[in-house]
Design a protein around this motif. Structure first.
Motif, PDB file in Angstrom:
ATOM      1  N   ARG A  58       0.845  -1.193   0.000  1.00  0.00           N
ATOM      2  CA  ARG A  58       0.000   0.000   0.000  1.00  0.00           C
ATOM      3  C   ARG A  58       0.878   1.240   0.000  1.00  0.00           C
ATOM      4  NH1 ARG A  58      -1.877  -3.695   3.605  1.00  0.00           N
ATOM      5  NH2 ARG A  58      -4.010  -4.483   3.339  1.00  0.00           N
ATOM      6  N   THR A  59       0.562   2.205  -0.833  1.00  0.00           N
ATOM      7  CA  THR A  59       1.374   3.421  -0.916  1.00  0.00           C
ATOM      8  C   THR A  59       0.845   4.464   0.062  1.00  0.00           C
ATOM      9  OG1 THR A  59       0.052   4.076  -2.843  1.00  0.00           O
ATOM     10  CG2 THR A  59       2.187   3.052  -3.262  1.00  0.00           C
ATOM     11  N   ARG A  60       0.764   4.052   1.320  1.00  0.00           N
ATOM     12  CA  ARG A  60       0.410   4.950   2.415  1.00  0.00           C
ATOM     13  C   ARG A  60       0.977   4.382   3.701  1.00  0.00           C
ATOM     14  NH1 ARG A  60      -4.120   2.889   5.202  1.00  0.00           N
ATOM     15  NH2 ARG A  60      -5.174   1.162   4.124  1.00  0.00           N
ATOM     16  N   LEU A  61       1.141   5.235   4.677  1.00  0.00           N
ATOM     17  CA  LEU A  61       1.613   4.807   5.985  1.00  0.00           C
ATOM     18  C   LEU A  61       0.420   4.489   6.875  1.00  0.00           C
ATOM     19  CD1 LEU A  61       4.480   7.412   6.620  1.00  0.00           C
ATOM     20  CD2 LEU A  61       4.630   5.134   5.582  1.00  0.00           C
ATOM     21  N   ARG A  97       8.185   6.289  14.437  1.00  0.00           N
ATOM     22  CA  ARG A  97       8.937   6.300  13.178  1.00  0.00           C
ATOM     23  C   ARG A  97       8.324   5.327  12.171  1.00  0.00           C
ATOM     24  NH1 ARG A  97      12.411   6.566  17.495  1.00  0.00           N
ATOM     25  NH2 ARG A  97      13.814   8.385  17.564  1.00  0.00           N
ATOM     26  N   VAL A  98       8.890   5.339  10.957  1.00  0.00           N
ATOM     27  CA  VAL A  98       8.390   4.478   9.886  1.00  0.00           C
ATOM     28  C   VAL A  98       8.997   3.091  10.012  1.00  0.00           C
ATOM     29  CG1 VAL A  98       8.356   4.097   7.389  1.00  0.00           C
ATOM     30  CG2 VAL A  98       7.990   6.403   8.299  1.00  0.00           C
ATOM     31  N   LEU A  99       8.139   2.081   9.934  1.00  0.00           N
ATOM     32  CA  LEU A  99       8.582   0.694   9.838  1.00  0.00           C
ATOM     33  C   LEU A  99       8.287   0.221   8.421  1.00  0.00           C
ATOM     34  CD1 LEU A  99       9.595  -1.943  11.202  1.00  0.00           C
ATOM     35  CD2 LEU A  99       7.192  -2.467  11.687  1.00  0.00           C
ATOM     36  N   MET A 100       9.305  -0.311   7.745  1.00  0.00           N
ATOM     37  CA  MET A 100       9.153  -0.706   6.345  1.00  0.00           C
ATOM     38  C   MET A 100       9.941  -1.987   6.073  1.00  0.00           C
ATOM     39  SD  MET A 100      11.739   1.975   4.417  1.00  0.00           S
ATOM     40  CE  MET A 100      12.010   0.849   3.033  1.00  0.00           C
ATOM     41  N   PRO A 157       7.456   9.092  -3.494  1.00  0.00           N
ATOM     42  CA  PRO A 157       8.400   8.338  -2.663  1.00  0.00           C
ATOM     43  C   PRO A 157       7.934   6.919  -2.332  1.00  0.00           C
ATOM     44  CG  PRO A 157       8.279  10.594  -1.889  1.00  0.00           C
ATOM     45  CD  PRO A 157       7.211  10.450  -2.937  1.00  0.00           C
ATOM     46  N   LEU A 158       6.670   6.752  -1.975  1.00  0.00           N
ATOM     47  CA  LEU A 158       6.216   5.408  -1.600  1.00  0.00           C
ATOM     48  C   LEU A 158       6.046   4.513  -2.819  1.00  0.00           C
ATOM     49  CD1 LEU A 158       3.735   6.026   1.361  1.00  0.00           C
ATOM     50  CD2 LEU A 158       6.166   5.420   1.414  1.00  0.00           C
ATOM     51  N   ASP A 159       5.712   5.068  -3.988  1.00  0.00           N
ATOM     52  CA  ASP A 159       5.696   4.263  -5.206  1.00  0.00           C
ATOM     53  C   ASP A 159       7.108   3.785  -5.542  1.00  0.00           C
ATOM     54  OD1 ASP A 159       3.001   3.995  -6.125  1.00  0.00           O
ATOM     55  OD2 ASP A 159       2.994   6.123  -6.633  1.00  0.00           O
ATOM     56  N   ALA A 160       8.090   4.657  -5.317  1.00  0.00           N
ATOM     57  CA  ALA A 160       9.484   4.257  -5.537  1.00  0.00           C
ATOM     58  C   ALA A 160       9.876   3.150  -4.557  1.00  0.00           C
ATOM     59  CB  ALA A 160      10.406   5.466  -5.381  1.00  0.00           C
ATOM     60  N   LEU A 161       9.503   3.298  -3.294  1.00  0.00           N
ATOM     61  CA  LEU A 161       9.813   2.261  -2.309  1.00  0.00           C
ATOM     62  C   LEU A 161       9.098   0.951  -2.630  1.00  0.00           C
ATOM     63  CD1 LEU A 161       9.906   3.862   1.254  1.00  0.00           C
ATOM     64  CD2 LEU A 161      11.804   3.055  -0.157  1.00  0.00           C
ATOM     65  N   LYS A 162       7.918   1.039  -3.203  1.00  0.00           N
ATOM     66  CA  LYS A 162       7.211  -0.184  -3.595  1.00  0.00           C
ATOM     67  C   LYS A 162       8.024  -0.961  -4.619  1.00  0.00           C
ATOM     68  CE  LYS A 162       2.746  -1.834  -5.314  1.00  0.00           C
ATOM     69  NZ  LYS A 162       1.381  -1.458  -5.770  1.00  0.00           N
ATOM     70  N   GLN A 163       8.668  -0.258  -5.555  1.00  0.00           N
ATOM     71  CA  GLN A 163       9.525  -0.938  -6.524  1.00  0.00           C
ATOM     72  C   GLN A 163      10.666  -1.668  -5.830  1.00  0.00           C
ATOM     73  OE1 GLN A 163      10.946   0.727 -10.200  1.00  0.00           O
ATOM     74  NE2 GLN A 163       9.310   2.237 -10.260  1.00  0.00           N
TER      75      GLN A 163
END
Length: 496
Positions: free
Chosen positions: A91-94, A129-132, A421-427
């Protein structure tokens, strides 16, 4: 040498002499291959033990954590990560208000925060913070990234493997928990990482890059080619296992099977010219259709696939016709070829080769000119990929850049030229995970998914101090902004 009464089956004949050289014979070649496998593995593991003992060691905060992932002796305690903004890779959201439970090497649950923790679990508070997921680089060269071409072609193999082990540790500390190695002798490095001898990412190895004579993987010097060459026309890159030269369908099939024998999860073919090689023109088409098909058939017989290095439409179209499933690069393609790729479900593994994301100029003017030409096509390639909704993977392809391998992350951030940014991280997470899964049963990490945070996926996670939904730039400073790195359910770094 004495002249035999009958010719030796593997003898190299010469019109200038009745004598022959046995070093090119079948028996000698078999002995050489056995010795190379034995000694390269022994030398690397000895070097790796030195490295693990302190050469380029982890920071105190990291070294105080549990044993390296893959260690057969350590048992990881359950772990719960709370108080985080979750990017799950899809998902492209936090997502706030969730906690992640890790048991062993996998994620057991993603559930509302406040659920009970397993008995004895370690609690990690992310502080909002962000967990990814851990990052995945789908085009990395573990042995070639941190060494100059000169050193790679001339240095002692033990030194090359030592440098690769040190760089693997830095790669992991940049947040890359998995890489698809796009060519090089990394089988021993992968084993050492999996066994916990050194720190590093999971590696999907391709083995030697298979090239035709005068192709992009032919790194021989000119004095090594032709009638005046030494009795064995195998260059240092082939001895090292970085490349394999094959010039017929049967030779390509054999080279493919040899990489599969060594443990390749996929096969890398050079189907066109490139920038870093000195001799082949960028517009050259390499390998005939039967040669390409031979590799595809051999790979498919083992349940895996072929990836092809190629930039221009003709080579891309020939590769697609041969059954190749992944095109690497392709920055100089045309729209008709992209449409063909989209129709046939071909994966496009792209790299943002922009001038500002290049770690260093090339020493050879001809190579630099080819690199500049590729850079001019990069923007249009990404525009075509988006227009035709291509299955796109991301890779950095950092080569011959000692001291500048941090450009791996620079090239990830460069995706923001085309994507959020999140679309890039999805890649660089879930999409790359799907790309790597094409290896089927040759996937060295079967049993769970990569690049996602969901139940029954591998527990490879990062805690990032910075809002990556607005910008990926915090990832450029991993020492400061990567607060926690977990690979295979084990803490590699934790400064929270």
């Amino acid at each position: 040498m004495r002249k035999p009464s009958t010719p030796h089956p593997g003898a190299q004949s010469s019109p200038r002499s009745a004598f022959y050289c046995r070093c090119g014979g079948d028996e000698a070649s078999q002995v050489q291959r056995r010795l190379e496998r034995a000694f390269s593995r022994r030398d690397f593991l000895q070097s790796a033990l030195v490295l693990a003992a302190g050469v380029g060691g982890l920071s105190p905060a990291a070294s105080a954590q549990p044993a390296p992932s893959g260690s057969a002796t350590a048992v990881a305690a359950p772990m719960v990560l709370r108080n985080v903004q979750l990017f799950d890779g899809r998902r492209t959201r936090l997502q706030p208000g969730l906690q992640v439970v890790i048991e062993g090497a996998r994620i057991r649950a993603v559930e509302p925060q406040g659920q009970g923790a397993p008995r004895g679990a370690q609690i990690i508070d992310g502080g909002g913070r962000v967990l990814m997921p851990g990052l995945i680089d789908a085009h990395w060269h573990s042995l070639m990234a941190a060494m100059s071409m000169q050193h790679l072609l001339m240095a002692d193999p033990a030194l090359i493997h030592l440098a690769a082990g040190s760089e693997a540790q830095r790669t992991l500390l940049r947040g890359f928990t998995t890489v698809r190695d796009a060519g090089g002798p990394v089988f021993a490095l992968k084993s050492a990482i999996d066994q916990g001898l050194v720190q590093g990412p999971r590696i999907f190895p391709s083995g030697a890059m298979i090239s035709q004579t005068a192709g992009h993987g032919d790194f021989r010097f000119l004095h090594e080619v032709g009638p005046g060459a030494a009795c064995s026309a195998v260059g240092h890159a082939e001895h090292l296992g970085a490349s394999a030269i094959a010039d017929s369908a049967d030779s390509v099939r054999k080279a493919t099977r040899e990489q599969l024998l060594r443990g390749a999860s996929q096969i890398k073919l050079m189907a066109g010219g490139g920038a870093s090689s000195l001799y082949d023109p960028l517009d050259s088409v390499q390998f005939t259709l039967p040669e390409l098909r031979a590799a595809v058939e051999a790979a498919e017989d083992w349940g895996t696939y072929v990836m092809a290095h190629v930039y221009l439409p003709k080579g891309m179209q020939r590769s697609i016709e041969a059954g190749i499933k992944v095109i690497e690069h392709g920055q100089l393609t045309d729209e008709a070829t992209v449409r063909l790729m989209a129709d046939k479900g071909i994966w496009w593994s792209l790299q943002p080769f922009l001038p500002e994301a290049a770690p260093t100029p090339m020493a050879d003017p001809g190579s630099q000119a080819k690199s500049d030409e590729i850079a001019t096509g990069t923007r249009r390639a990404y525009e075509l990929a988006i227009k035709h909704k291509m299955q796109t993977g991301w890779g950095s392809d950092i080569l011959f850049a000692p001291g500048k391998t941090h450009y791996q992350t620079v090239r990830l951030v460069a995706l923001e030229n085309w994507y959020s940014p999140l679309d890039a991280l999805k890649q660089a997470t879930s999409q790359n995970g799907e790309l790597l899964a094409l290896a089927g049963q040759r996937n060295p990490y079967l049993g769970a998914k990569l690049g996602v945070i969901e139940p029954d996926s591998w527990a490879d996670l990062l805690v990032v101090d910075g809002d990556v939904s607005r910008s990926l730039k915090p990832l450029l400073e991993p020492d400061q902004h990567l607060k926690c790195i977990i690979k295979n359910g084990r803490v590699v770094k934790n400064t929270l």
